[in-house]
Design a protein around this motif. Structure first.
Motif, PDB file in Angstrom:
ATOM      1  N   VAL A  54      63.156  64.445  70.788  1.00 52.89           N
ATOM      2  CA  VAL A  54      62.571  63.581  71.806  1.00 52.89           C
ATOM      3  C   VAL A  54      61.466  62.747  71.154  1.00 52.89           C
ATOM      4  O   VAL A  54      60.584  63.288  70.497  1.00 52.89           O
ATOM      5  CB  VAL A  54      62.000  64.403  72.984  1.00 52.89           C
ATOM      6  N   THR A  55      61.549  61.409  71.309  1.00 56.69           N
ATOM      7  CA  THR A  55      60.571  60.494  70.734  1.00 56.69           C
ATOM      8  C   THR A  55      59.914  59.709  71.856  1.00 56.69           C
ATOM      9  O   THR A  55      60.603  59.166  72.718  1.00 56.69           O
ATOM     10  CB  THR A  55      61.246  59.516  69.752  1.00 56.69           C
ATOM     11  N   VAL A  70      60.801  56.818  76.404  1.00 54.10           N
ATOM     12  CA  VAL A  70      61.205  58.038  75.704  1.00 54.10           C
ATOM     13  C   VAL A  70      62.666  57.937  75.310  1.00 54.10           C
ATOM     14  O   VAL A  70      63.477  57.350  76.033  1.00 54.10           O
ATOM     15  CB  VAL A  70      60.925  59.296  76.554  1.00 54.10           C
ATOM     16  N   TRP A  71      62.967  58.492  74.141  1.00 50.72           N
ATOM     17  CA  TRP A  71      64.350  58.606  73.669  1.00 50.72           C
ATOM     18  C   TRP A  71      64.656  60.082  73.524  1.00 50.72           C
ATOM     19  O   TRP A  71      63.936  60.809  72.838  1.00 50.72           O
ATOM     20  CB  TRP A  71      64.508  57.901  72.333  1.00 50.72           C
ATOM     21  N   ASN A  72      65.701  60.526  74.190  1.00 51.26           N
ATOM     22  CA  ASN A  72      66.128  61.921  74.098  1.00 51.26           C
ATOM     23  C   ASN A  72      67.408  62.003  73.279  1.00 51.26           C
ATOM     24  O   ASN A  72      68.457  61.537  73.706  1.00 51.26           O
ATOM     25  CB  ASN A  72      66.359  62.522  75.479  1.00 51.26           C
ATOM     26  N   ILE A  99      67.752  56.454  76.193  1.00 53.33           N
ATOM     27  CA  ILE A  99      66.440  55.896  75.893  1.00 53.33           C
ATOM     28  C   ILE A  99      66.081  54.976  77.047  1.00 53.33           C
ATOM     29  O   ILE A  99      66.923  54.217  77.525  1.00 53.33           O
ATOM     30  CB  ILE A  99      66.420  55.162  74.535  1.00 53.33           C
ATOM     31  N   ALA A 100      64.838  55.100  77.552  1.00 51.78           N
ATOM     32  CA  ALA A 100      64.466  54.307  78.722  1.00 51.78           C
ATOM     33  C   ALA A 100      62.963  54.180  78.846  1.00 51.78           C
ATOM     34  O   ALA A 100      62.225  55.086  78.468  1.00 51.78           O
ATOM     35  CB  ALA A 100      65.017  54.948  79.990  1.00 51.78           C
ATOM     36  N   ALA A 101      62.525  53.029  79.394  1.00 55.41           N
ATOM     37  CA  ALA A 101      61.125  52.866  79.774  1.00 55.41           C
ATOM     38  C   ALA A 101      60.848  53.850  80.893  1.00 55.41           C
ATOM     39  O   ALA A 101      61.675  54.046  81.786  1.00 55.41           O
ATOM     40  CB  ALA A 101      60.864  51.436  80.230  1.00 55.41           C
ATOM     41  N   GLN A 102      59.685  54.506  80.847  1.00 58.87           N
ATOM     42  CA  GLN A 102      59.389  55.566  81.810  1.00 58.87           C
ATOM     43  C   GLN A 102      58.151  55.304  82.667  1.00 58.87           C
ATOM     44  O   GLN A 102      58.034  55.877  83.722  1.00 58.87           O
ATOM     45  CB  GLN A 102      59.210  56.875  81.057  1.00 58.87           C
ATOM     46  N   GLY A 103      57.214  54.481  82.216  1.00 58.10           N
ATOM     47  CA  GLY A 103      56.035  54.252  83.035  1.00 58.10           C
ATOM     48  C   GLY A 103      54.977  53.441  82.314  1.00 58.10           C
ATOM     49  O   GLY A 103      55.202  52.921  81.227  1.00 58.10           O
TER      50      GLY A 103
END
Length: 143
Positions: A54-55, A70-72, A99-103
């Motif tokens: 996880v990055t 985050v990229w899982n 991988i997605a923008a989270q906040g």
């Protein structure tokens, strides 16, 4: 990139990690960091910490906000929390190969303390204190 040591050699481990990123980001998978891969990496920003696949990335969204992503690539669903002096931030649990923008958080100077990742469930946590501090001066603008 997350999970690799910096040795100045673009070897098999680097190519494998780039191919995984390209696949998870919906790019053509060739293991080369060409213009499309660079553009996508700039979308997410600078890697602040990584653990167990996880990055967490951060970039400057505006003069007052930073955006975190985050990229899982852990092999299972994961949850995470990034700790900074005086608080923390976290996003939604994220499925594998995503991988997605989270906040967003308020722009400022942050002393990072640790990243904790939960793989599969809350009983299986992994923590690292090898994380990067960040501020307006150290983060790239979100592409």
């Amino acid at each position: 990139m997350g999970g690799l040591s910096v040795d100045g050699v673009y070897g098999a481990g680097s190519r494998s990690r780039v191919r995984s990123f390209q696949d998870d980001a919906g790019l053509t998978v060739d293991g080369k960091v060409g213009p499309q891969t660079w553009r996508k990496l700039r979308t997410y920003g600078k890697a602040l910490g990584w653990k167990s696949g996880v990055t967490v990335y951060m970039c400057k969204a505006s003069s007052t906000d930073f955006r975190f992503s985050v990229w899982n690539n852990s092999g299972k669903a994961a949850d995470w929390t990034f700790y900074v002096s005086g608080g923390h931030f976290s996003g939604d649990a994220i499925s594998d190969d995503r991988i997605a923008a989270q906040g967003r958080i308020a722009a400022g100077a942050y002393d990072s303390t640790k990243l904790t990742v939960w793989i599969g469930n809350y009983d299986n946590d992994h923590t690292t204190t090898s994380v990067r501090n960040f501020s307006r001066n150290t983060l790239p603008a979100c592409a």
